[in-house]
Design a protein around this motif. Structure first.
Motif, PDB file in Angstrom:
ATOM      1  N   ALA A  16     -11.608  38.380 -29.580  1.00 18.39           N
ATOM      2  CA  ALA A  16     -10.502  37.470 -29.274  1.00 18.39           C
ATOM      3  C   ALA A  16      -9.766  37.903 -28.018  1.00 18.39           C
ATOM      4  O   ALA A  16      -9.372  37.087 -27.189  1.00 18.39           O
ATOM      5  CB  ALA A  16      -9.528  37.405 -30.453  1.00 18.39           C
ATOM      6  N   SER A  17      -9.586  39.207 -27.869  1.00 15.68           N
ATOM      7  CA  SER A  17      -8.861  39.722 -26.710  1.00 15.68           C
ATOM      8  C   SER A  17      -9.664  39.534 -25.435  1.00 15.68           C
ATOM      9  O   SER A  17      -9.105  39.458 -24.336  1.00 15.68           O
ATOM     10  CB  SER A  17      -8.519  41.195 -26.901  1.00 15.68           C
ATOM     11  OG  SER A  17      -9.701  41.971 -26.912  1.00 15.68           O
ATOM     12  N   CYS A  18     -11.001  39.473 -25.566  1.00 16.88           N
ATOM     13  CA  CYS A  18     -11.846  39.318 -24.388  1.00 16.88           C
ATOM     14  C   CYS A  18     -11.971  37.862 -23.951  1.00 16.88           C
ATOM     15  O   CYS A  18     -12.424  37.588 -22.840  1.00 16.88           O
ATOM     16  CB  CYS A  18     -13.247  39.866 -24.662  1.00 16.88           C
ATOM     17  SG  CYS A  18     -13.269  41.662 -24.848  1.00 16.88           S
ATOM     18  N   GLN A  19     -11.651  36.933 -24.834  1.00 19.44           N
ATOM     19  CA  GLN A  19     -11.760  35.528 -24.493  1.00 19.44           C
ATOM     20  C   GLN A  19     -10.698  35.150 -23.460  1.00 19.44           C
ATOM     21  O   GLN A  19      -9.582  35.664 -23.479  1.00 19.44           O
ATOM     22  CB  GLN A  19     -11.598  34.659 -25.743  1.00 19.44           C
ATOM     23  CG  GLN A  19     -12.795  34.747 -26.678  1.00 19.44           C
ATOM     24  CD  GLN A  19     -12.572  33.899 -27.929  1.00 19.44           C
ATOM     25  OE1 GLN A  19     -11.440  33.555 -28.253  1.00 19.44           O
ATOM     26  NE2 GLN A  19     -13.654  33.578 -28.608  1.00 19.44           N
ATOM     27  N   GLU A  20     -11.074  34.239 -22.592  1.00 21.65           N
ATOM     28  CA  GLU A  20     -10.158  33.799 -21.529  1.00 21.65           C
ATOM     29  C   GLU A  20      -8.984  33.037 -22.142  1.00 21.65           C
ATOM     30  O   GLU A  20      -9.158  32.142 -22.956  1.00 21.65           O
ATOM     31  CB  GLU A  20     -10.903  32.897 -20.551  1.00 21.65           C
ATOM     32  CG  GLU A  20     -10.061  32.472 -19.370  1.00 21.65           C
ATOM     33  CD  GLU A  20     -10.840  31.596 -18.404  1.00 21.65           C
ATOM     34  OE1 GLU A  20     -10.222  31.077 -17.455  1.00 21.65           O
ATOM     35  OE2 GLU A  20     -12.052  31.426 -18.618  1.00 21.65           O
ATOM     36  N   GLN A  21      -7.783  33.425 -21.760  1.00 17.92           N
ATOM     37  CA  GLN A  21      -6.589  32.763 -22.266  1.00 17.92           C
ATOM     38  C   GLN A  21      -6.393  31.430 -21.545  1.00 17.92           C
ATOM     39  O   GLN A  21      -6.552  31.341 -20.331  1.00 17.92           O
ATOM     40  CB  GLN A  21      -5.356  33.655 -22.045  1.00 17.92           C
ATOM     41  CG  GLN A  21      -5.394  34.945 -22.840  1.00 17.92           C
ATOM     42  CD  GLN A  21      -5.393  34.689 -24.340  1.00 17.92           C
ATOM     43  OE1 GLN A  21      -4.555  33.969 -24.861  1.00 17.92           O
ATOM     44  NE2 GLN A  21      -6.364  35.278 -25.024  1.00 17.92           N
ATOM     45  N   LYS A  22      -6.065  30.387 -22.312  1.00 16.54           N
ATOM     46  CA  LYS A  22      -5.861  29.067 -21.727  1.00 16.54           C
ATOM     47  C   LYS A  22      -4.582  29.067 -20.902  1.00 16.54           C
ATOM     48  O   LYS A  22      -3.538  29.539 -21.360  1.00 16.54           O
ATOM     49  CB  LYS A  22      -5.753  28.019 -22.846  1.00 16.54           C
ATOM     50  CG  LYS A  22      -5.931  26.594 -22.364  1.00 16.54           C
ATOM     51  CD  LYS A  22      -6.035  25.652 -23.545  1.00 16.54           C
ATOM     52  CE  LYS A  22      -6.290  24.239 -23.070  1.00 16.54           C
ATOM     53  NZ  LYS A  22      -6.415  23.298 -24.209  1.00 16.54           N
ATOM     54  N   PRO A  23      -4.629  28.545 -19.655  1.00 18.31           N
ATOM     55  CA  PRO A  23      -3.422  28.524 -18.822  1.00 18.31           C
ATOM     56  C   PRO A  23      -2.320  27.705 -19.472  1.00 18.31           C
ATOM     57  O   PRO A  23      -2.585  26.705 -20.152  1.00 18.31           O
ATOM     58  CB  PRO A  23      -3.908  27.848 -17.523  1.00 18.31           C
ATOM     59  CG  PRO A  23      -5.386  28.006 -17.535  1.00 18.31           C
ATOM     60  CD  PRO A  23      -5.790  27.977 -18.975  1.00 18.31           C
ATOM     61  N   THR A  24      -1.089  28.124 -19.269  1.00 15.23           N
ATOM     62  CA  THR A  24       0.053  27.418 -19.845  1.00 15.23           C
ATOM     63  C   THR A  24       1.141  27.223 -18.797  1.00 15.23           C
ATOM     64  O   THR A  24       1.219  27.961 -17.819  1.00 15.23           O
ATOM     65  CB  THR A  24       0.659  28.185 -21.041  1.00 15.23           C
ATOM     66  OG1 THR A  24       1.068  29.478 -20.596  1.00 15.23           O
ATOM     67  CG2 THR A  24      -0.335  28.316 -22.173  1.00 15.23           C
ATOM     68  N   PHE A  25       1.954  26.205 -19.045  1.00 12.23           N
ATOM     69  CA  PHE A  25       3.160  26.009 -18.260  1.00 12.23           C
ATOM     70  C   PHE A  25       4.264  26.826 -18.912  1.00 12.23           C
ATOM     71  O   PHE A  25       4.509  26.696 -20.117  1.00 12.23           O
ATOM     72  CB  PHE A  25       3.539  24.525 -18.247  1.00 12.23           C
ATOM     73  CG  PHE A  25       4.949  24.266 -17.774  1.00 12.23           C
ATOM     74  CD1 PHE A  25       5.251  24.212 -16.423  1.00 12.23           C
ATOM     75  CD2 PHE A  25       5.982  24.087 -18.694  1.00 12.23           C
ATOM     76  CE1 PHE A  25       6.545  23.980 -15.980  1.00 12.23           C
ATOM     77  CE2 PHE A  25       7.287  23.833 -18.264  1.00 12.23           C
ATOM     78  CZ  PHE A  25       7.564  23.786 -16.909  1.00 12.23           C
ATOM     79  N   THR A  26       4.918  27.675 -18.139  1.00 14.24           N
ATOM     80  CA  THR A  26       6.049  28.439 -18.669  1.00 14.24           C
ATOM     81  C   THR A  26       7.274  28.181 -17.817  1.00 14.24           C
ATOM     82  O   THR A  26       7.183  28.074 -16.583  1.00 14.24           O
ATOM     83  CB  THR A  26       5.753  29.949 -18.701  1.00 14.24           C
ATOM     84  OG1 THR A  26       5.539  30.425 -17.369  1.00 14.24           O
ATOM     85  CG2 THR A  26       4.540  30.253 -19.561  1.00 14.24           C
ATOM     86  N   LEU A  27       8.389  28.075 -18.471  1.00 11.22           N
ATOM     87  CA  LEU A  27       9.670  27.908 -17.776  1.00 11.22           C
ATOM     88  C   LEU A  27      10.636  28.940 -18.328  1.00 11.22           C
ATOM     89  O   LEU A  27      10.986  28.910 -19.514  1.00 11.22           O
ATOM     90  CB  LEU A  27      10.224  26.498 -17.985  1.00 11.22           C
ATOM     91  CG  LEU A  27      11.557  26.198 -17.283  1.00 11.22           C
ATOM     92  CD1 LEU A  27      11.377  26.228 -15.769  1.00 11.22           C
ATOM     93  CD2 LEU A  27      12.107  24.839 -17.717  1.00 11.22           C
ATOM     94  N   THR A  28      11.053  29.845 -17.480  1.00 13.12           N
ATOM     95  CA  THR A  28      12.000  30.877 -17.889  1.00 13.12           C
ATOM     96  C   THR A  28      13.173  30.886 -16.923  1.00 13.12           C
ATOM     97  O   THR A  28      13.090  30.390 -15.800  1.00 13.12           O
ATOM     98  CB  THR A  28      11.333  32.267 -17.884  1.00 13.12           C
ATOM     99  OG1 THR A  28      10.837  32.549 -16.574  1.00 13.12           O
ATOM    100  CG2 THR A  28      10.192  32.331 -18.884  1.00 13.12           C
ATOM    101  N   GLY A  29      14.266  31.459 -17.385  1.00 14.01           N
ATOM    102  CA  GLY A  29      15.430  31.570 -16.512  1.00 14.01           C
ATOM    103  C   GLY A  29      16.723  31.453 -17.276  1.00 14.01           C
ATOM    104  O   GLY A  29      16.760  31.639 -18.498  1.00 14.01           O
ATOM    105  N   LYS A  30      17.780  31.104 -16.560  1.00 16.57           N
ATOM    106  CA  LYS A  30      19.095  31.053 -17.179  1.00 16.57           C
ATOM    107  C   LYS A  30      19.860  29.844 -16.656  1.00 16.57           C
ATOM    108  O   LYS A  30      19.928  29.595 -15.445  1.00 16.57           O
ATOM    109  CB  LYS A  30      19.876  32.332 -16.876  1.00 16.57           C
ATOM    110  CG  LYS A  30      21.171  32.477 -17.673  1.00 16.57           C
ATOM    111  CD  LYS A  30      21.761  33.862 -17.470  1.00 16.57           C
ATOM    112  CE  LYS A  30      23.070  34.038 -18.246  1.00 16.57           C
ATOM    113  NZ  LYS A  30      22.877  33.956 -19.703  1.00 16.57           N
ATOM    114  N   LEU A  31      20.396  29.075 -17.595  1.00 16.30           N
ATOM    115  CA  LEU A  31      21.267  27.941 -17.279  1.00 16.30           C
ATOM    116  C   LEU A  31      22.599  28.182 -17.968  1.00 16.30           C
ATOM    117  O   LEU A  31      22.664  28.207 -19.211  1.00 16.30           O
ATOM    118  CB  LEU A  31      20.650  26.619 -17.765  1.00 16.30           C
ATOM    119  CG  LEU A  31      19.449  26.087 -16.980  1.00 16.30           C
ATOM    120  CD1 LEU A  31      18.849  24.875 -17.697  1.00 16.30           C
ATOM    121  CD2 LEU A  31      19.853  25.701 -15.560  1.00 16.30           C
TER     122      LEU A  31
END
Length: 365
Positions: A16-31
């Motif tokens: 499982a760790s060797c399988q390619e991770q699916k790309p994701t949209f991430t949004l981080t920060g502070k409002l």
């Protein structure tokens, strides 16, 4: 036995760790916000804005992720308000900072799709600033009766607007495989003519055929081809103000102007006196009109008919822009006219004023 099971589990974990991770949209920060806030994540998927998700801001911190099927326009904001921020999103890391009560000026960094689309929004911001600057000057010149100055101001604005169109055209030309280009072409041409939309699609690479914006434009092209000049007008029936069904085919034997309009449409009402005179001059020579209203309020519709003295047949389903006949004919703006021959074939579209009169005169004089 325990060792065998343990070894199997270890193998599964390693695999499982060797399988390619699916790309994701991430949004981080502070409002900056007072307490907990919930925002709605909307995406423009083709022609519709759809609520994709919600994200919760706790103590001003944002830590959100999802997987997007393709890069697309994303709008994040408070539900049922105009407090939102829009940007082009793809499956990469984005950051945001600012105040939750003024999302429109929040600072965002993002992926390649974001950077490409920002070139467009930056140019549009410039034309908005020019418009704010020139609008009072244009109004003052008009009020003073200084036509030359008003025209010069208008020309200045149009020159700046052309710069924005040039930037968009260059972006598409340089990036024909980008989903951002598909969105730009869709936005530029979706209300254009059939020929303009085909020209826009020709600028894009065939690898984009699965893109939602490309497909939306293709679907509109297919629709408009069914109501192009030379095609037989699709049959329909819609009720008049008394609830009586009126069929398009009942007008065969006459040249018919199908006029899409509404009581709230200023240009429509402005054109009505020309149409009234045209009808009076040619109604006894084989010319008729069928008005199709995009109103929602029956009283407003009937009042406009009476005020403008529109003495021809009128129908509406009172669904506004959802009018079923308007959708059938691909109507995206009004006034919109379609001229049919005696057999119900489309012979012209969007004729108005003297151009319409000249065509009717050619046919019936």
């Amino acid at each position: 036995m325990k060792k065998i099971i343990l070894s199997a589990l270890v193998a599964i974990l390693i695999l499982a760790s060797c399988q390619e991770q699916k790309p994701t949209f991430t949004l981080t920060g502070k409002l900056n916000s007072n307490g907990e806030k919930t925002l709605v994540v909307n995406v423009l998927d083709g022609t519709n804005f759809n609520a994709l998700d919600t994200l919760v801001i706790t103590d001003g911190v944002i830590n959100y992720s999802t997987t997007l099927e393709s890069p697309l326009l994303m709008v994040i904001g408070e539900d049922k308000t105009r407090n939102s921020v829009s940007f082009f999103a793809d499956n990469s890391a984005y950051t945001i900072s600012g105040n939750v009560d003024s999302l429109n000026v929040a600072s965002i960094t993002g992926g390649a799709a974001y950077d490409l689309y920002k070139k467009i929004t930056d140019s549009e911001q410039r034309i908005a600033e020019v418009s704010r600057e020139l609008r009072p000057k244009f109004a003052a010149a008009n009020q003073a009766g200084d036509t030359a100055k008003a025209n010069a101001i208008y020309d200045e604005y149009m020159a700046e607007a052309q710069k924005v169109d040039d930037i968009k055209a260059e972006l598409v030309k340089a990036n024909p495989t980008s989903p951002v280009s598909a969105f730009v072409v869709y936005n530029m041409y979706r209300h254009g003519s059939l020929e303009e939309m085909k020209e826009g699609l020709a600028q894009l690479d065939s690898t984009l055929t699965a893109n939602s914006y490309y497909k939306a434009l293709m679907e509109r092209v297919a629709l408009l081809e069914t109501v192009a000049v030379g095609k037989e007008a699709p049959e329909f029936t819609q009720n008049d103000a008394e609830g009586n069904p009126v069929a398009l085919s009942s007008f065969k034997g006459k040249y018919l102007l199908v006029d899409f309009w509404a009581s709230w449409c200023g240009p429509c009402r402005g054109e009505n006196p020309n149409v009234v005179k045209l009808y009076a001059d040619y109604k006894d020579k084989g010319f008729d009109i069928l008005g199709i209203s995009l109103d929602q309020k029956k009283d407003a519709w009937l009042k406009a008919i009476e005020e403008d003295q529109l003495a021809w047949n009128h129908v509406s389903d009172l669904k506004g822009w959802g009018n079923e006949v308007a959708k059938l004919y691909g109507v995206s703006s009004i006034p919109h006219t379609i001229l049919l021959d005696k057999e119900g074939k489309i012979i012209a579209k969007n004729l108005r004023g003297e151009e319409l009169r000249a065509k009717i005169a050619e046919l019936l004089d």
